[in-house]
Write a protein that holds these residues in place. Structure first.
Motif, PDB file in Angstrom:
ATOM      1  N   SER A  86     -55.416 121.275  38.900  1.00  0.00           N
ATOM      2  CA  SER A  86     -53.974 120.685  38.659  1.00  0.00           C
ATOM      3  C   SER A  86     -53.850 119.843  39.847  1.00  0.00           C
ATOM      4  CB  SER A  86     -53.041 121.775  38.452  1.00  0.00           C
ATOM      5  OG  SER A  86     -52.815 122.355  39.636  1.00  0.00           O
ATOM      6  N   ALA A  87     -53.907 120.214  41.114  1.00  0.00           N
ATOM      7  CA  ALA A  87     -53.709 119.328  42.220  1.00  0.00           C
ATOM      8  C   ALA A  87     -54.535 118.053  42.209  1.00  0.00           C
ATOM      9  CB  ALA A  87     -53.915 120.015  43.659  1.00  0.00           C
ATOM     10  N   LEU A  88     -55.803 118.183  41.912  1.00  0.00           N
ATOM     11  CA  LEU A  88     -56.660 116.921  41.906  1.00  0.00           C
ATOM     12  C   LEU A  88     -56.342 115.895  41.013  1.00  0.00           C
ATOM     13  CD1 LEU A  88     -59.552 115.921  40.495  1.00  0.00           C
ATOM     14  CD2 LEU A  88     -59.688 116.350  42.994  1.00  0.00           C
ATOM     15  N   GLY A  89     -55.792 116.512  39.637  1.00  0.00           N
ATOM     16  CA  GLY A  89     -55.420 115.383  38.653  1.00  0.00           C
ATOM     17  C   GLY A  89     -54.272 114.638  39.513  1.00  0.00           C
ATOM     18  N   ALA A  90     -53.313 115.166  39.733  1.00  0.00           N
ATOM     19  CA  ALA A  90     -52.299 114.305  40.344  1.00  0.00           C
ATOM     20  C   ALA A  90     -52.487 113.562  41.539  1.00  0.00           C
ATOM     21  CB  ALA A  90     -51.269 115.261  40.834  1.00  0.00           C
ATOM     22  N   LEU A  91     -53.559 113.937  42.355  1.00  0.00           N
ATOM     23  CA  LEU A  91     -54.136 113.078  43.347  1.00  0.00           C
ATOM     24  C   LEU A  91     -54.974 112.088  42.858  1.00  0.00           C
ATOM     25  CD1 LEU A  91     -54.876 116.067  45.964  1.00  0.00           C
ATOM     26  CD2 LEU A  91     -53.371 114.313  46.251  1.00  0.00           C
ATOM     27  N   ALA A  92     -55.557 112.327  42.031  1.00  0.00           N
ATOM     28  CA  ALA A  92     -56.489 111.274  41.452  1.00  0.00           C
ATOM     29  C   ALA A  92     -55.441 109.963  40.285  1.00  0.00           C
ATOM     30  CB  ALA A  92     -57.447 111.857  40.402  1.00  0.00           C
ATOM     31  N   LYS A  93     -54.579 110.524  39.908  1.00  0.00           N
ATOM     32  CA  LYS A  93     -53.697 109.628  39.092  1.00  0.00           C
ATOM     33  C   LYS A  93     -53.045 108.764  40.275  1.00  0.00           C
ATOM     34  CE  LYS A  93     -53.196 109.162  35.452  1.00  0.00           C
ATOM     35  NZ  LYS A  93     -54.086 108.131  34.568  1.00  0.00           N
ATOM     36  N   ALA A  94     -52.657 109.334  41.293  1.00  0.00           N
ATOM     37  CA  ALA A  94     -51.989 108.594  42.194  1.00  0.00           C
ATOM     38  C   ALA A  94     -52.716 107.633  43.061  1.00  0.00           C
ATOM     39  CB  ALA A  94     -51.424 109.466  43.374  1.00  0.00           C
ATOM     40  N   LEU A 125     -45.836 114.946  46.109  1.00  0.00           N
ATOM     41  CA  LEU A 125     -45.973 115.142  44.724  1.00  0.00           C
ATOM     42  C   LEU A 125     -45.220 116.283  44.074  1.00  0.00           C
ATOM     43  CD1 LEU A 125     -49.616 114.496  44.831  1.00  0.00           C
ATOM     44  CD2 LEU A 125     -47.976 113.031  43.628  1.00  0.00           C
ATOM     45  N   VAL A 126     -45.087 117.306  44.629  1.00  0.00           N
ATOM     46  CA  VAL A 126     -44.352 118.449  43.943  1.00  0.00           C
ATOM     47  C   VAL A 126     -42.709 118.128  43.913  1.00  0.00           C
ATOM     48  CG1 VAL A 126     -43.767 120.999  44.408  1.00  0.00           C
ATOM     49  CG2 VAL A 126     -46.104 120.332  44.311  1.00  0.00           C
ATOM     50  N   GLY A 127     -42.383 117.771  45.073  1.00  0.00           N
ATOM     51  CA  GLY A 127     -41.070 117.606  45.295  1.00  0.00           C
ATOM     52  C   GLY A 127     -40.480 116.493  44.332  1.00  0.00           C
ATOM     53  N   SER A 128     -41.343 115.613  43.883  1.00  0.00           N
ATOM     54  CA  SER A 128     -40.997 114.420  43.250  1.00  0.00           C
ATOM     55  C   SER A 128     -41.026 114.679  41.625  1.00  0.00           C
ATOM     56  CB  SER A 128     -41.694 113.031  43.505  1.00  0.00           C
ATOM     57  OG  SER A 128     -42.906 113.348  43.463  1.00  0.00           O
ATOM     58  N   GLY A 129     -41.771 115.911  41.383  1.00  0.00           N
ATOM     59  CA  GLY A 129     -42.211 116.310  40.075  1.00  0.00           C
ATOM     60  C   GLY A 129     -43.258 115.652  39.366  1.00  0.00           C
ATOM     61  N   LYS A 130     -44.073 114.816  40.344  1.00  0.00           N
ATOM     62  CA  LYS A 130     -45.157 114.321  39.775  1.00  0.00           C
ATOM     63  C   LYS A 130     -46.603 115.258  39.737  1.00  0.00           C
ATOM     64  CE  LYS A 130     -44.304 109.691  41.504  1.00  0.00           C
ATOM     65  NZ  LYS A 130     -44.726 108.562  42.429  1.00  0.00           N
ATOM     66  N   LEU A 131     -46.106 116.342  40.478  1.00  0.00           N
ATOM     67  CA  LEU A 131     -47.147 117.487  40.397  1.00  0.00           C
ATOM     68  C   LEU A 131     -46.391 118.751  39.978  1.00  0.00           C
ATOM     69  CD1 LEU A 131     -49.925 119.228  40.353  1.00  0.00           C
ATOM     70  CD2 LEU A 131     -49.587 119.064  43.100  1.00  0.00           C
ATOM     71  N   ARG A 132     -46.451 119.175  38.830  1.00  0.00           N
ATOM     72  CA  ARG A 132     -45.870 120.396  38.136  1.00  0.00           C
ATOM     73  C   ARG A 132     -46.759 121.575  38.170  1.00  0.00           C
ATOM     74  NH1 ARG A 132     -43.508 117.682  33.067  1.00  0.00           N
ATOM     75  NH2 ARG A 132     -42.442 119.461  32.537  1.00  0.00           N
ATOM     76  N   PRO A 133     -47.054 122.283  39.243  1.00  0.00           N
ATOM     77  CA  PRO A 133     -48.091 123.275  39.129  1.00  0.00           C
ATOM     78  C   PRO A 133     -47.232 124.688  38.123  1.00  0.00           C
ATOM     79  CG  PRO A 133     -46.981 122.961  41.316  1.00  0.00           C
ATOM     80  CD  PRO A 133     -46.567 122.123  40.519  1.00  0.00           C
ATOM     81  N   ARG A 134     -48.205 125.293  37.863  1.00  0.00           N
ATOM     82  CA  ARG A 134     -47.886 126.428  37.030  1.00  0.00           C
ATOM     83  C   ARG A 134     -48.557 127.609  37.691  1.00  0.00           C
ATOM     84  NH1 ARG A 134     -48.229 126.379  30.276  1.00  0.00           N
ATOM     85  NH2 ARG A 134     -47.628 128.856  29.795  1.00  0.00           N
ATOM     86  N   GLU A 135     -47.715 128.719  37.366  1.00  0.00           N
ATOM     87  CA  GLU A 135     -48.305 129.996  38.197  1.00  0.00           C
ATOM     88  C   GLU A 135     -48.572 131.151  37.201  1.00  0.00           C
ATOM     89  OE1 GLU A 135     -46.203 129.680  42.626  1.00  0.00           O
ATOM     90  OE2 GLU A 135     -44.854 130.327  40.827  1.00  0.00           O
TER      91      GLU A 135
END
Length: 338
Positions: free
Chosen positions: A163-171, A298-308
């Motif tokens: 999930s983190a990889l996707g957000a980093l790649a899109k950025a 990314l998490v603070g801005s909502g661009k990465l919305r990790p699930r647990e």
């Protein structure tokens, strides 16, 4: 000092890991010495690498000792301190292991660090803004080295690393394509994580079929691949790699039970001049501050919305761990201890 429940590695697995490999124990935490802090764990991390460490085999790190607390990442709160660096109430991340409390030397570099929970929930420091997130960052930035417009694929896309990889790649302006198991996970990958596409590997019985699905999801081929799985999934991706593609080899969960993982098309490494590099993120501590800063934003801005996936209580850790190895978790697997 408080009573401290712990989960130990009782014996090493033969083949598939079992709940009987673990043992619940109880003791008391030792009195603090100068420079030490007592941490009450709120969450502990369950990660695939732990399965490899259960074996007594040559690897990049020493095996998990039998009869001792299972090692792993934790987040919690300082409840007592004999160090000027920490005060009771500080939220911290460390490697406290599968237990309710840990005594940590605050003077040992890297043993414990404070975290800010104003914009990032405490448990995310075990996932998106912790070791898994930095793992994704290193593999993408330092090995895949993507350029805007290129296609990056990641297996286990709904998990903490993927999930983190996707957000980093899109950025970085890339087309991000995930591989995940089941329609619910694939919907999460595209609708909540913002991937451009996701392929459900469970709909395919062999590498050829999965590769056809990847051709539709990656019409311009695959420039970078972040590997968490191995086996059939890697074979399918290899058939779609572009010339001069890069593969960051992070995990091979298909072989964690000790079975060989044959590679069907090794000749493609040569044909396509592919760079394939394995890595261990703990050997690259120099990048952690930079990576954690970007991940936190990314998490603070909502661009990465990790699930647990959150298991309740220390006693639930073994079954949650075994379930994670079979893909039963959805997102980062943690155990809520307190």
């Amino acid at each position: 000092m408080p009573t401290n429940k712990q989960i130990l590695l009782d014996n090493r697995p033969t083949g598939e890991a079992q709940a009987s490999n673990f043992k619940l124990a109880s003791g008391t935490t030792p009195p603090l010495k100068d420079g030490e802090v007592l941490v009450k764990h709120h969450f502990l991390s369950l990660d695939p690498y732990m399965r490899g460490r259960m074996n007594d085999a040559k690897s990049y790190t020493a095996p998990q000792p039998v009869g001792q607390v299972m090692q792993g990442g934790t987040v919690g709160e300082v409840v007592e301190s004999r160090s000027p660096k920490f005060q009771p109430g500080d939220k911290v991340v460390g490697m406290g292991g599968w237990q309710e409390y840990s005594v940590v030397s605050a003077d040992q570099p890297g043993s414990i660090r404070k975290v800010d929970t104003t914009h990032v929930p405490l448990s995310h420091y075990l996932g998106a803004v912790g070791m898994p997130g930095v793992t994704a960052w290193y593999g993408l930035v330092k090995i895949i080295e993507p350029q805007a417009g290129q296609t990056v694929v990641v297996s286990a896309a709904s998990g903490a690393v993927g999930s983190a990889l996707g957000a980093l790649a899109k950025a970085r302006g890339c087309r991000a394509v995930g591989i995940a198991g089941g329609p619910d996970k694939c919907r999460y990958v595209t609708e909540e994580l913002g991937f451009d596409a996701c392929v459900d590997y469970k709909q395919h019985k062999d590498a050829g079929s999965l590769s056809k699905a990847l051709k539709e999801a990656c019409p311009d081929g695959i420039d970078g691949y972040f590997e968490n799985v191995g086996g059939m999934v890697m074979d399918a991706v290899m058939l779609r790699m572009n010339a001069h593609g890069r593969i960051a080899l992070c995990g091979m969960i298909a072989g964690y039970d000790g079975q060989p993982i044959p590679m069907a098309y090794p000749q493609l490494l040569l044909t396509n001049r592919i760079k394939l590099q394995g890595f261990i993120v703990s050997e690259h501590m120099e990048v952690w501050p930079q990576a954690l800063q970007e991940l936190g934003q990314l998490v603070g801005s909502g661009k990465l919305r990790p699930r647990e996936s959150v298991a309740q209580g220390l006693e639930s850790a073994p079954e949650a761990f075994l379930g994670m190895l079979k893909g039963k978790n959805f997102g980062k697997q943690v155990v809520k201890v307190a």
